[in-house]
Structures are given as structure tokens and as C-alpha cells.
Motif scaffolding. Structure first.
Motif, PDB file in Angstrom:
ATOM      1  N   LYS A  63       0.839  -1.194   0.000  1.00 19.07           N
ATOM      2  CA  LYS A  63       0.000   0.000   0.000  1.00 19.07           C
ATOM      3  C   LYS A  63       0.875   1.246   0.000  1.00 19.07           C
ATOM      4  O   LYS A  63       1.749   1.408   0.847  1.00 19.07           O
ATOM      5  N   CYS A 123      -0.743  -1.196  -4.482  1.00 17.09           N
ATOM      6  CA  CYS A 123      -2.057  -0.586  -4.275  1.00 17.09           C
ATOM      7  C   CYS A 123      -1.855   0.877  -3.927  1.00 17.09           C
ATOM      8  O   CYS A 123      -1.241   1.199  -2.899  1.00 17.09           O
ATOM      9  N   TYR A 178      -3.054   3.592  -2.245  1.00 15.24           N
ATOM     10  CA  TYR A 178      -4.031   3.582  -1.156  1.00 15.24           C
ATOM     11  C   TYR A 178      -4.501   4.978  -0.742  1.00 15.24           C
ATOM     12  O   TYR A 178      -5.655   5.170  -0.390  1.00 15.24           O
ATOM     13  N   GLY A 179      -3.593   5.964  -0.757  1.00 16.61           N
ATOM     14  CA  GLY A 179      -3.965   7.281  -0.251  1.00 16.61           C
ATOM     15  C   GLY A 179      -3.242   8.423  -0.929  1.00 16.61           C
ATOM     16  O   GLY A 179      -2.175   8.241  -1.523  1.00 16.61           O
ATOM     17  N   GLU A 215      -9.125  15.207  -2.059  1.00 12.99           N
ATOM     18  CA  GLU A 215     -10.349  14.459  -2.404  1.00 12.99           C
ATOM     19  C   GLU A 215     -10.558  14.408  -3.912  1.00 12.99           C
ATOM     20  O   GLU A 215     -10.919  13.365  -4.473  1.00 12.99           O
ATOM     21  N   ALA A 221      -7.966  12.000  -5.295  1.00  8.64           N
ATOM     22  CA  ALA A 221      -8.328  10.618  -4.961  1.00  8.64           C
ATOM     23  C   ALA A 221      -9.479  10.128  -5.836  1.00  8.64           C
ATOM     24  O   ALA A 221      -9.468   8.995  -6.329  1.00  8.64           O
ATOM     25  N   SER A 274      -9.459   6.969  -8.349  1.00 12.76           N
ATOM     26  CA  SER A 274     -10.121   5.917  -7.555  1.00 12.76           C
ATOM     27  C   SER A 274      -9.246   5.457  -6.381  1.00 12.76           C
ATOM     28  O   SER A 274      -9.103   4.260  -6.123  1.00 12.76           O
ATOM     29  N   ILE A 275      -8.662   6.432  -5.691  1.00 12.37           N
ATOM     30  CA  ILE A 275      -7.826   6.154  -4.519  1.00 12.37           C
ATOM     31  C   ILE A 275      -8.713   6.109  -3.279  1.00 12.37           C
ATOM     32  O   ILE A 275      -9.600   6.944  -3.107  1.00 12.37           O
ATOM     33  N   LYS A 276      -8.467   5.133  -2.427  1.00 11.43           N
ATOM     34  CA  LYS A 276      -9.353   4.893  -1.283  1.00 11.43           C
ATOM     35  C   LYS A 276      -9.396   6.052  -0.290  1.00 11.43           C
ATOM     36  O   LYS A 276     -10.451   6.457   0.171  1.00 11.43           O
ATOM     37  N   LYS A 277      -8.225   6.587   0.091  1.00  8.94           N
ATOM     38  CA  LYS A 277      -8.172   7.577   1.166  1.00  8.94           C
ATOM     39  C   LYS A 277      -7.643   8.927   0.662  1.00  8.94           C
ATOM     40  O   LYS A 277      -6.711   8.977  -0.136  1.00  8.94           O
ATOM     41  N   ASP A 320      -1.047   7.053   9.022  1.00  6.16           N
ATOM     42  CA  ASP A 320      -1.942   5.946   8.667  1.00  6.16           C
ATOM     43  C   ASP A 320      -1.177   4.616   8.691  1.00  6.16           C
ATOM     44  O   ASP A 320      -0.256   4.401   7.897  1.00  6.16           O
ATOM     45  N   GLU A 349      -1.943   1.783   7.657  1.00  5.55           N
ATOM     46  CA  GLU A 349      -2.131   0.931   6.471  1.00  5.55           C
ATOM     47  C   GLU A 349      -1.044   1.182   5.416  1.00  5.55           C
ATOM     48  O   GLU A 349      -0.739   0.314   4.612  1.00  5.55           O
TER      49      GLU A 349
END
Length: 327
Positions: free
Chosen positions: A2, A26, A28-29, A39, A42, A46-49, A60, A62
Motif C-alpha cells: 500500500k 495498491c 491507497y492514499g 479528495e 483521490a 479511484s484512490i481509497k483515502k 496511517d 495501512e
């Protein structure tokens, strides 16, 4: 693995576009100092965070690896933040604003047994190995001289000409010419001479650098943020010469004999953007438990930073945030 991106500018966008096409990682953020920017970034990839501060990304649990895509002036502070939170770091070039900052970043990573590496993307590409293999084959004899240039029409961008952001041609594009010379001749330099033309803000707009090496070898390098160049690197040997098309992302290598006839040609393999190789190298180094990537050793990063410090000393250019200890 990640990965998080710190910064949401143009290079961060290219990295994001690359990583979303890589099954090995991945994305991830993404973090910005402005939550709305993070935002939007992201959502675009299509980034999660999305994080409204760099601290949130670094904290973070993760996230394993953080790619730093902020201005040169911020790299040292941002890298320290990541390392203090136990994160591995892939830091955009130039690695830092000066040698002192770069050494501090590397020392901290080694102390914490974390991987940190400079995102000098050409060093990680297959074509860098191809160039070394062609030279090692002896087809152009002993390489004795090289020329390299890189110039873009980017002087209208604030970041490029702002002293407080460590702007100027040297750290933005000249670093590629220095790395090209390093790739070919190594890091043992016996003499450095240079010339500079400055912007109204006091950073370098254009520069010309001549490096001398043991054995009578010489590199002549030019970079600018005011003009457009052919981006070529040419290596001259005792039995011929070769031309590298685009030292910023080697497109081809053409080899010529003593009659100046083409005797060999190598094309860049298909790639996503070329940035994928530094991400894969970082992932591999982390999995191996290394604190550096063999493609871009800490020693070479520090060597290039030291050379750039010397060049700025010759030109009388100091960034506003530099202390006496950071010269």
C-alpha cells in the motif's frame, strides 16, 4: 504493497496514473495540505483515502511506502515526517535542496532501518542497463567525452523560479545531466567548472557545467528552463560514439563506428509511463530489507547533491532557508 502520495501536482498525477495500472502495488492514499484537492485527486484515480494534511498520511498504519511529490524545498521536512512514522520513502528528485539535508534524511532512514531512495527514474529503467551493457561491450572503445543537455520552456511556473522553493534549472533538470554523466563515468570527479545565467529572482535560468574525471575524461552538460532542447546525451569513444535520445527517459540508443555509420540500435521497451520501474525497485528493496535501492545508491545521491552544492557556491546562489551549516 500500500502506497501513499504526498502532494497532488503534475508528477504526482503521472505516478498515480502509473500505479493504478500496476497489479504489484495498491495506491491507497493521497495527501494535500488542502483536503478538497486531496479528495479531487483521490476521486480522479479511484484512490481509497484522501488526507487534508501530510501528517494524517504519515500516521496511517495501512500505508507502507510514501512517494513524496512536493517542491524541493519541502523534501527534507516531508521525508523526516514519513520516517519518524515508520514509513519507507520514495522521494522525487532532486532528493533534497542540499547535501546536508540529503545526508540527514539518509542517516535517519538507516537509523530506523527504513528504505529511502531518490526517484531519479532513468536510473531504474531497463535502458540504463542497456546503456551500461553497450559501453561494456567495447563497441565504441574507451568512452572519453560526453555531452548532455536538458531544457524545457518552464520558466513561467512559479515553482521553477522561486528561491524559497529551491527553484532553478539545476535541481529541476540539470540533475538529469549530472546523473547521466555519473551513469557513464562514475562519481570520482577531479575538477568542476561552470557558467550560469540567472533569472530575475536570482536562481539559475541556464547553466553550463564541465566535469573532469581521472584518465582524461570529460563531461559537458547544459540545462535551462528558458529554451527547448533536443535532450540528447552523446558519448564519444576511441572507436566510435553513441547517441541517447532523451536523457530524461531514454527512447533509443544509436551506435556509430569510426566512419560515423550506424552499427547498432536499441529501442526502449514498452512501458506504462516509465515511472513504474522506480516503484517496483522500491517495493523489491523493502521486501529484501534494504535501506536503499541498488539502482540509485545513497552514495550516488549524496555525490550529486554535493556537486550541485559546489555549483551553486560557484554561482553565488543560496536558498533563503539555508543556514551556514547547510551550504
Amino acid at each position: 504493497m500500500k502506497i501513499g502520495i504526498m502532494g497532488t501536482g503534475r508528477i504526482a498525477s503521472i505516478l498515480a496514473e502509473t500505479m493504478v495500472q500496476m497489479p504489484e502495488v495498491c495506491l491507497y492514499g493521497a495527501a494535500s495540505r488542502n483536503l478538497k484537492k486531496a479528495e479531487d485527486f483521490a476521486a480522479r484515480f479511484s484512490i481509497k483515502k484522501a488526507y487534508g494534511s501530510y501528517e494524517e498520511l504519515a500516521a496511517d498504519s495501512e500505508v507502507q511506502l510514501i512517494y513524496i511529490a512536493t517542491p524541493h524545498s519541502e523534501h527534507s521536512r516531508n521525508a523526516r515526517l514519513c520516517l519518524e512514522h515508520g514509513k519507507h520513502v520514495l522521494c522525487e528528485k532532486s532528493f533534497a535542496a542540499n547535501y546536508s539535508q540529503a545526508k540527514e534524511m539518509i542517516d535517519l532512514a538507516q537509523e530506523k532501518n527504513l528504505m529511502i531512495t531518490e526517484a531519479m527514474w532513468v536510473r531504474y529503467m531497463p535502458m540504463a542497463d542497456t546503456l551500461k551493457e553497450v559501453l561494456a561491450s567495447g563497441i565504441i572503445g574507451e568512452p572519453m567525452t560526453l555531452t548532455a543537455n536538458l531544457a524545457y520552456l518552464v520558466s513561467d511556473k512559479h515553482r521553477i523560479v522561486a528561491p524559497e522553493l529551491a527553484g532553478g534549472a539545476l535541481l529541476d533538470v540539470g540533475v538529469y545531466t549530472l546523473n547521466f554523466a555519473s551513469l557513464v563515468f562514475g562519481d570520482e570527479i577531479t575538477d568542476i567548472t561552470s557558467s550560469v545565467i540567472k533569472t530575475e529572482t536570482g536562481v539559475d535560468a541556464q547553466n553550463s557545467i564541465t566535469l573532469l574525471y581521472p584518465g582524461g575524461k570529460m563531461a559537458v552538460l547544459n540545462s535551462s528552463v528558458q529554451v527547448l532542447s533536443d535532450r540528447q546525451g552523446i558519448i564519444y569513444g576511441t572507436k566510435g560514439f553513441l547517441v541517447v535520445e532523451n536523457i530524461n527517459n531514454f527512447e533509443s540508443i544509436c551506435v556509430y563506428n569510426t566512419d560515423r555509420k550506424l552499427v547498432g540500435s536499441y529501442q526502449r521497451p514498452e512501458q506504462i509511463t516509465g515511472y513504474e520501474y522506480q516503484v517496483l525497485a522500491s517495493k523489491d528493496a523493502i521486501e529484501q530489507g534494504w535501506t536503499e535501492c541498488p539502482q540509485m545508491p545513497h552514495q550516488t545521491t549524496l555525490h550529486v547533491m554535493r556537486v550541485m552544492d559546489e555549483l551553486r557556491r560557484q554561482w553565488g546562489i543560496r536558498y533563503p532557508f539555508e543556514t551556514t551549516n547547510e551550504e
